[in-house]
Structures are given as C-alpha cells and as structure tokens.
Design a protein around this motif. Structure first.
Motif, short mmCIF file in Angstrom:
data_model
loop_
_atom_site.label_atom_id
_atom_site.label_comp_id
_atom_site.label_asym_id
_atom_site.label_seq_id
_atom_site.Cartn_x
_atom_site.Cartn_y
_atom_site.Cartn_z
N ALA A 226 0.84 -1.21 0.00
CA ALA A 226 0.00 0.00 0.00
C ALA A 226 0.87 1.25 0.00
O ALA A 226 0.50 2.28 -0.58
N MET A 227 2.03 1.16 0.65
CA MET A 227 2.90 2.34 0.71
C MET A 227 3.47 2.71 -0.65
O MET A 227 3.92 3.84 -0.85
N ALA A 228 3.48 1.77 -1.58
CA ALA A 228 4.01 2.06 -2.91
C ALA A 228 2.98 2.76 -3.80
O ALA A 228 3.24 3.05 -4.96
N THR A 229 1.79 3.05 -3.22
CA THR A 229 0.75 3.75 -3.99
C THR A 229 1.16 5.21 -4.23
O THR A 229 1.62 5.86 -3.31
N PRO A 230 0.97 5.70 -5.45
CA PRO A 230 1.33 7.10 -5.71
C PRO A 230 0.63 8.08 -4.76
O PRO A 230 -0.44 7.80 -4.23
N ILE A 231 1.26 9.23 -4.60
CA ILE A 231 0.82 10.29 -3.69
C ILE A 231 -0.44 11.00 -4.18
O ILE A 231 -0.63 11.16 -5.38
N LEU A 232 -1.26 11.43 -3.24
CA LEU A 232 -2.33 12.39 -3.52
C LEU A 232 -2.04 13.66 -2.74
O LEU A 232 -1.41 13.61 -1.68
N GLU B 80 0.00 16.13 5.68
CA GLU B 80 -0.18 14.76 6.16
C GLU B 80 0.80 13.79 5.49
O GLU B 80 1.06 13.88 4.30
N ALA B 81 1.32 12.86 6.30
CA ALA B 81 2.27 11.87 5.81
C ALA B 81 1.54 10.82 4.98
O ALA B 81 1.08 9.80 5.49
N SER C 253 2.03 8.43 2.61
CA SER C 253 2.29 6.99 2.47
C SER C 253 2.09 6.26 3.78
O SER C 253 1.62 5.12 3.81
N TYR D 115 -1.57 5.76 4.10
CA TYR D 115 -1.97 4.59 3.30
C TYR D 115 -1.66 3.30 4.06
O TYR D 115 -2.44 2.35 4.07
#
Lengths: 410, 410
Positions: A28-34, A266-267, A269, A272
């Motif tokens: 999940a941490m590898a999900t691109p940023i919003l 907000e952090a 990743s 996520y």
C-alpha cells in the motif's frame, strides 16, 4: 561515492516491536501520492478515522493519527492536556511508565509516582487508594509494558477516575490490536496506540483517541491562545497555552475535522499504510485477532517451558503479545541473540534497566505472530542454547508447540 | 462495514508540495522491515546521515531526519535552541515566516519581527540593520517562501550573524534539493529541509543539520537536565530544560550517534524512502538537478507569459521551484483549480492570507518537475481558461515551452 541499491535481509522479527510489516501494508505504501486536500485523500483520512474508532472500541468523534512514532502520540496527548502545576499520578511497573513521567515533567506537570516490582502489575485497589490520597487531575498509566511483559487491568481504575472526575490517560502502544483495549467501557479519556507492534504497520504514526472531557480542556487552551489580547491576562495566557505547535491537538482537530484547516502536510504513504493495516485488523475481526494472539502465545510458552526455561514475571498478568524468558544462569544473553540473528536471521529482544542481561523478550505481535515464526524461533533457540552449552530438554520445544496447534485445530 | 482496496487516481501534482513521489522511492518503501538496532539498519541510518550532509553541502557531524512532517523539523530545531526570554529576530515575507514566530513564541522566545510586502524579499542590508538594532540571540528566516514564490538571499545575512555571534536558523523546507542551499558557505548554524517537495519523498520526515555552535547549547541544556539535583538551581534547571522529549535534539544526538541510546523507534519505511530519494538526488548531481529545475521553470514561465498571464511578485527574486500566477480579474480561481483536477487530473495550488483568490501557484519540484508535466499543465490550463471565458492568446503556451526545450537541447 554512490550508494548501492537498498538491500536488506529478510529477518524473522520476534521482538516486541518493530515487528514484520504486513505484506499488504508494504504494498500500500508504494501507492502514488495524492495532495492532502484532494477529495480522494480527505476521504481516506475520514475512513482511517473511522477504523481507528473501531480499533479503540470507542464512539469518540476524535480518533486520528499523530504523524510521528508512538511516543509522538504520547507527547501530543500529554502536552495538550497537562498544564504547568497539574498534579499527575503515574503508577510505574516498567520502563515505559518512566517515559510518561519524563514527558509530563517536561511540560511542567507535578508528577506523583507509585512503583511496583518489575514483573508484576498493580492491584487496582492500590492505585485507587493512591488516587484518593493524591487527588490528581490526571492519572497516566501504561496498559502493556513490553519491558516486563506485564499488562495492567484498567477497568476498575477507569471507573473510579470517572467517578472522581479524574482524567484517565492510557498508553496502549504495545497492546492495541493484539488484546482488548476498550476505551469507552473502561472509561479511558485519552488513549494512544502504536503502529509498529500488533498492527504490523511500520513505525511512523501513532493513532490516538480522546473524548469530550479532553476536548473541553483543549478548546479552553485554544480559545485563550488565539483570543484575549488584554495585557492583564497575558500571564494566564502564557500558562495555559499548549507549548508545542506540532502536537497541539486543538489545531489537529481543525485539520482532521470538517474545517480542514491547514496544519502539517499529512504523511501520505504512512496514512496509506495505517489504513491498510487497520483494514486487515477489521477484516480479521478484533475477537478473532485476540484469539490468534493467545493461541500463538500458548504454543510459544509451552515450547519455552518444555525446553526447561522459565517465563519471567507473574504469569497471571502476563500480556499475551510479549513473552519474557529468564536467561539461564551463567549464559551471555547477548551472545545468544547475536547467534540467532547472524545464523538464523531471527531477532529477539533483550530488556532495559534492572532486567538488562536477565531476560530475553519474544514478541508475538500482529503479522509476526504466526505458526511459521513460532516453530522457527523455538527450533532456532533450542539449537543456539545447545551450542551455548545450556542443559535443556532436547527436542521438546517444537513438539510442545505442534501439540498446541493440533489441539486448537480439533 | 468493510473498506475497499486502496484505489487512488494518478494525479499530475503541480503544487508546491506534496509533489509526485519518485517511483523508486515508492518501491523502496515496500522493502520489508528491519529492527532498529539491527546492524543492517544502523548502516542505513549512517548512510542516510552522510547523504543528508551532501544535500545540505555541509561538513557538520549532525545531519539526520526528524520523524515527522517538515514542521516537526522546524520545531525540533527551534525548541532545542530557543530558551525562554531568548531574543529571536524573524524577518517575514510570507506565510511561513509566521509559522516560525508561532513556534518560537510557544517556547517562550521573545520574538521581534520585520515584515516586507508579500511578493518581495528583504535587501540583506535591511536585515543586517535590524540585527544591529535588536541584537538578537537567534535570527530565524525562511529560504524559499512557497506562499509567495520568493527566495531570500542568505549569504550576507549569514556572514553578518557569524561575525556578531548570532545563531542563524534557516527553514529550507521548500528549497532543499531544488536550488542551492549552502549551509557551510552561507554560515547557517541550523537548517531544516522537507521531503515532500524537491526531494520527491512522501511527507513524514524532516532532514535537519546543525553545527557545533548549536551542539554547544544542546549539551548545556542536556547536562543540566540530567545532572544537578541540588534544589537551589531547580529554577534554572526548569528554565533551561528542552520542553519536548520527542524533539529533544540532545537526546536525538545519542540516538543517531555512536552511543545509539534508545529514543523513539525509527520510522523504518520512511527512512528507506528518504535514503532512496537522497540517492537519486546525488546520482543526478546537485548542479545538474538545480539546472533541470531552472530549465523547466523557464519552459513553464514562458508558456504562462505567452498565454498572456502575469507572473506574480518580483521576478528577480523568484524561487525557481514555484511559479505564482496572478488570477485574471473576474475569474474564480477555485473553479479553475477544480476543473483542472476533475477533468485533467492535475492539481495546482491556491495561496494563503492576503493572496487567497489572487494567485495560483504551480510547483516544479523534484520528480514532478519534468517535461511531460509542464506541457500537460500548460495545455490543460489553456483549455480550462478558454472554458472560463478568459481572453488569452490561444495555442501559444505549449509552443513557447516546446521552444525552450528545443533551445536547451541544441
């Protein structure tokens, strides 16, 4: 100098945290940023708040993570509540009680402590007696002491605090997600959890929750900071102001609440990661999850006892997610730990202060708490102890654990 | 209720942070966890410290991340240095100067501010004059103000501070990794960077560095806290103690230094991310990286100007990584932003305070700062402005940017 690609050994992490992260969480941490005010992201914030409520078994409106490691959550709660001169009672039964003292003192609280022998917890009546005597504004206590492997019963203390209008603050960093933490039922006013233990999310966030009794104090301290500019009351303003900006829960309420006032960024990743970790916890179900932790604790402890080793501390109040083992006389505990790490890729923990060199601690937390790891650590520990010339019952530990699993599957 | 799989749109993020994270950084976060005292992990900590030094162009021993978002780094530095009553001069030329004031005031510092018009920076001589007048212990200033898109020249101010034995603290959150931040050459005593901007690492860590002038204060405040128990000096002890435990740099030195004293549990995955982000920065090379940021800034600004829009603020002191654009008269800036997000999956920023509704801000930071994104945002902005009935030069913007890229490749 150019650094090499990140390459790490795949350790079996059986400490009381950080433990192995859930593979789904890592992905999940590898999900691109919003962006932080992207509607998709604020939805994720709201979902995470909702899951934190379920984790803490609370109806509190306020339930969100602090962007920092577990102790950032503890400091955020304490520095936002405790005002200079506030009397705070802290019962200590291990290392992390001292951390609460350290933080409260820094923010000007007047700390009163009681201590009990490491390896035991307090009779609730003992704490209640002390509350009667001290008349504190706040009681701060650790729920699960990883340093000793003990777990403090909280319900009676919480009920008495509520009756006496004392604020009850609980550090549940080690216990949350592994055993029951019933915030509402136990009358906990503010509670702090950790991610890197029974949630199996990497360190870097600290979920907290607090109720309207705490919110009332926060709003008072906030109003005074922003408003009142008449110079007569400046001293009072200075006194009541929350010292930290980063940990100011009254500002964080505006950031996590519907007003969405900008505070930090907000952090992404880590949020996520926390969301995915909580989703896994709720999919498994709290009851099922707690049962699983108890089952593997049983397999581990029966294995340890069959080997002829001793569990340290009062077994009746032992926390299911940490098993402290007395290091046999004459054995160098650090040498055993090093051999486990270097030969078997297994990490177990030592302890702190008076218990340094006296016990090992094996965590059975979250994703690390599974059959493969229990059997692996028992087999490896046996092999390493034989290598260290310890007189143990050979071939028993893994068999005992297998027996526990067989019984459970019947 | 069971929550769905984490699913996010793939946004083109052209704000001044958070920006798109480097794909390699995202993958690095999926690496399994190591224990914080695992020798493999302490190696990673040391490597990261070394790369932070290079990033800040410093020989300082102390260079490590704070486990929190960018403002946690600012608070860690300020609360560890500033003691109650310390005089702190803060020149303000945008929103984030006010944040420095807010933090210093909370920790009891006596703040003196000077302000200049938003959209400009200070003549260094103006600040130096004020230092002469105020005689502060500390000067705190923002290097790159994302709120206005301006960048303050620091060298002369730093040199004067050193001469006068004033501590010079710089918030380089927005500039680090995108433009030169020469900590040693500019005589900066403590400097704070951000991850989620030009480093293109997700928010959640704040790299900082400080020199021996700062270390001296930290060691004094630490010694007093731990030692001296004679009751006569309790007041002085209370006064000098660093208020925060989480942000206590003197304790963090023991955690990041060779003694490796336990403090928090290091945020493993964020450290992996930061390490990978720094590795990418150093592989590209600082000079090359700064050149790249200037190239894409040029393509963007020429596109914006060709469209007939105005760049806000003094162009001579504009920071290359943020481009503020004056919103044309009569146009609802938020409606334009919403259409960019909803129809084109592009996020650009608005601004704060006096600039709210007056400017848009387009970031060109780190991984987001690339040709594809510049061309995409120019084309999309043109289309959206046409849709909003703005009278712009049609078809010019993307052509102008293409021209810049063609010239550069000659």
């Amino acid at each position: 100098m150019i650094y090499r690609d990140l390459t790490t050994s795949l350790r079996t992490i059986m400490t009381p945290g950080p433990v192995e992260a859930e593979p789904r969480v890592l992905r999940a941490m590898a999900t691109p940023i919003l962006g932080q005010f992207d509607p998709e992201f604020t939805d994720i914030m709201n979902e995470t708040m909702d899951m934190i409520r379920k984790l803490f078994q609370t109806e509190n409106q306020w339930a969100f993570p602090i962007d920092g490691t577990s102790r950032s959550g503890i400091e955020a709660v304490l520095c936002s509540i405790v005002e200079p001169g506030d009397k705070v009672l802290i019962p200590i039964y291990g290392r992390f009680g001292h951390l609460l003292v350290e933080i409260v003192e820094r923010y000007g609280g007047e700390v009163v402590t009681i201590e009990t022998t490491w390896g035991e917890v307090f009779e609730p009546s003992k704490v209640i007696e002390e509350i009667k005597r001290v008349k504190p504004k706040i009681v701060g206590i650790v729920h699960g002491e990883t340093s000793t492997g003990q777990m403090q019963p909280l319900k009676e203390i919480g009920e008495y605090c509520r009756e006496m209008d004392v604020l009850f603050v609980v550090d549940a960093v080690a216990s949350i997600g592994g055993v029951d933490v019933k915030v509402d039922e136990w009358k906990i006013d503010a509670c702090i959890g950790g991610t890197q233990k029974c949630l199996s999310v990497p360190s870097g966030m600290a979920p907290i929750t607090f109720n309207t009794r705490v919110e009332k104090i926060l709003l008072e301290r906030k109003k005074i900071e922003r408003g009142l500019v008449d110079s007569d009351s400046i001293d009072r303003v200075q006194n009541r102001m929350i010292r930290s900006n980063y940990f100011d829960l009254s500002q964080l309420m505006d950031y996590w609440g519907p007003t969405r006032l900008n505070h930090h960024t907000e952090a992404t990743s880590m949020l996520y990661a926390l969301r995915e970790g909580l989703r896994i916890v709720l999919e498994e179900g709290l009851e099922e999850r707690f049962k699983r932790h108890k089952l593997h604790e049983k397999a581990l402890t029966e294995g340890i006892l069959s080997m002829g080793l001793d569990i340290y501390g009062d077994i009746h109040t032992k926390i299911p997610v940490v098993t402290p083992i007395s290091i046999p006389e004459g054995i160098d505990g650090e040498s055993v730990r090093a051999m486990l790490l270097n030969e078997f890729d297994i990490e177990i923990a030592s302890s702190f202060g008076p218990l340094k060199g006296k016990i090992w601690r094996i965590g059975t937390m979250g994703y690390s708490c599974r059959k493969k790891n229990i059997l692996h650590v028992l087999g490896a520990l046996e092999a390493v102890l034989i290598r260290h010339g310890v007189n143990i019952n050979i071939g028993q530990a893994v068999q005992a654990a297998l027996g526990v699993y067989e019984d459970a599957s019947k």
